[in-house]
Design a protein around this motif. Structure first.
Motif, PDB file in Angstrom:
ATOM      1  N   PHE A  85       0.864  -1.172   0.000  1.00 50.71           N
ATOM      2  CA  PHE A  85       0.000   0.000   0.000  1.00 50.71           C
ATOM      3  C   PHE A  85       0.901   1.222   0.000  1.00 50.71           C
ATOM      4  O   PHE A  85       1.898   1.261   0.728  1.00 50.71           O
ATOM      5  CB  PHE A  85      -0.885   0.050   1.248  1.00 50.71           C
ATOM      6  N   GLY A  86       0.549   2.210  -0.785  1.00 51.03           N
ATOM      7  CA  GLY A  86       1.275   3.471  -0.741  1.00 51.03           C
ATOM      8  C   GLY A  86       0.840   4.269   0.475  1.00 51.03           C
ATOM      9  O   GLY A  86      -0.048   3.864   1.218  1.00 51.03           O
ATOM     10  N   GLN A  87       1.462   5.396   0.692  1.00 47.76           N
ATOM     11  CA  GLN A  87       1.054   6.261   1.807  1.00 47.76           C
ATOM     12  C   GLN A  87      -0.384   6.703   1.581  1.00 47.76           C
ATOM     13  O   GLN A  87      -0.777   7.043   0.464  1.00 47.76           O
ATOM     14  CB  GLN A  87       1.977   7.471   1.901  1.00 47.76           C
ATOM     15  N   SER A  88      -1.160   6.710   2.638  1.00 45.27           N
ATOM     16  CA  SER A  88      -2.563   7.109   2.544  1.00 45.27           C
ATOM     17  C   SER A  88      -2.686   8.621   2.389  1.00 45.27           C
ATOM     18  O   SER A  88      -1.709   9.361   2.516  1.00 45.27           O
ATOM     19  CB  SER A  88      -3.314   6.678   3.804  1.00 45.27           C
ATOM     20  N   ASN A  89      -3.918   9.032   2.179  1.00 45.93           N
ATOM     21  CA  ASN A  89      -4.211  10.460   2.251  1.00 45.93           C
ATOM     22  C   ASN A  89      -4.005  10.904   3.707  1.00 45.93           C
ATOM     23  O   ASN A  89      -3.947  10.093   4.611  1.00 45.93           O
ATOM     24  CB  ASN A  89      -5.645  10.722   1.797  1.00 45.93           C
ATOM     25  N   SER A  90      -3.850  12.177   3.928  1.00 47.13           N
ATOM     26  CA  SER A  90      -3.708  12.678   5.300  1.00 47.13           C
ATOM     27  C   SER A  90      -4.996  13.392   5.694  1.00 47.13           C
ATOM     28  O   SER A  90      -5.741  13.877   4.836  1.00 47.13           O
ATOM     29  CB  SER A  90      -2.512  13.613   5.432  1.00 47.13           C
ATOM     30  N   LYS A  91      -5.250  13.413   6.996  1.00 44.01           N
ATOM     31  CA  LYS A  91      -6.423  14.108   7.523  1.00 44.01           C
ATOM     32  C   LYS A  91      -5.992  14.981   8.689  1.00 44.01           C
ATOM     33  O   LYS A  91      -5.187  14.574   9.526  1.00 44.01           O
ATOM     34  CB  LYS A  91      -7.480  13.126   7.993  1.00 44.01           C
ATOM     35  N   ILE A  92      -6.545  16.170   8.720  1.00 44.22           N
ATOM     36  CA  ILE A  92      -6.320  17.090   9.835  1.00 44.22           C
ATOM     37  C   ILE A  92      -7.505  16.936  10.782  1.00 44.22           C
ATOM     38  O   ILE A  92      -8.662  17.062  10.370  1.00 44.22           O
ATOM     39  CB  ILE A  92      -6.189  18.541   9.346  1.00 44.22           C
TER      40      ILE A  92
END
Length: 122
Positions: A85-92
């Motif tokens: 899996f690649g790096q996921s999206n980020s969430k603030i």
């Protein structure tokens, strides 16, 4: 973690004799809709979901089958799968006092399964 996985490949008989055979399978696999849910409720950030995406991998299998009778076979095999899996999206995220950014880093999975089975034809 949740995801779907599709596999396609080819299987061939590598060796055969009167009472046994060795099957070899090679193929590609594809992980779809990778997702991770993180429980951060105790810290007041909720339960965010991160998307891991879709990624290719490989699959291989070697199976030794031998006949016990006309209606029974024993199988001994090894199954190998690899995907990443690649790096996921980020969430603030914010809990009203603190703001943090989260993401799932890139990861790899490599699985080996040894098995013994009994096939009986009715």
């Amino acid at each position: 973690y949740t995801w779907l996985q599709a596999k396609a490949g080819i299987q061939a008989t590598a060796l055969t004799n009167a009472s046994s055979s060795v099957l070899v399978e090679l193929g590609l696999l594809y992980t779809l809709n990778g997702n991770i849910s993180i429980d951060l409720n105790e810290m007041g950030f909720g339960s965010p979901d991160l998307e891991l995406g879709n990624n290719p991998g490989i699959h291989a299998n070697v199976t030794w089958r031998f006949d016990r009778s006309q209606s029974e076979q024993i199988e001994i095999g090894i199954d190998y799968s690899y995907w990443e899996f690649g790096q996921s999206n980020s969430k603030i995220l914010s809990n009203g006092f603190q703001t943090i950014t989260i993401y799932e880093p890139r990861s790899e999975s490599s699985h080996v399964l040894f098995y013994i089975g009994l096939n009986h034809q009715f």
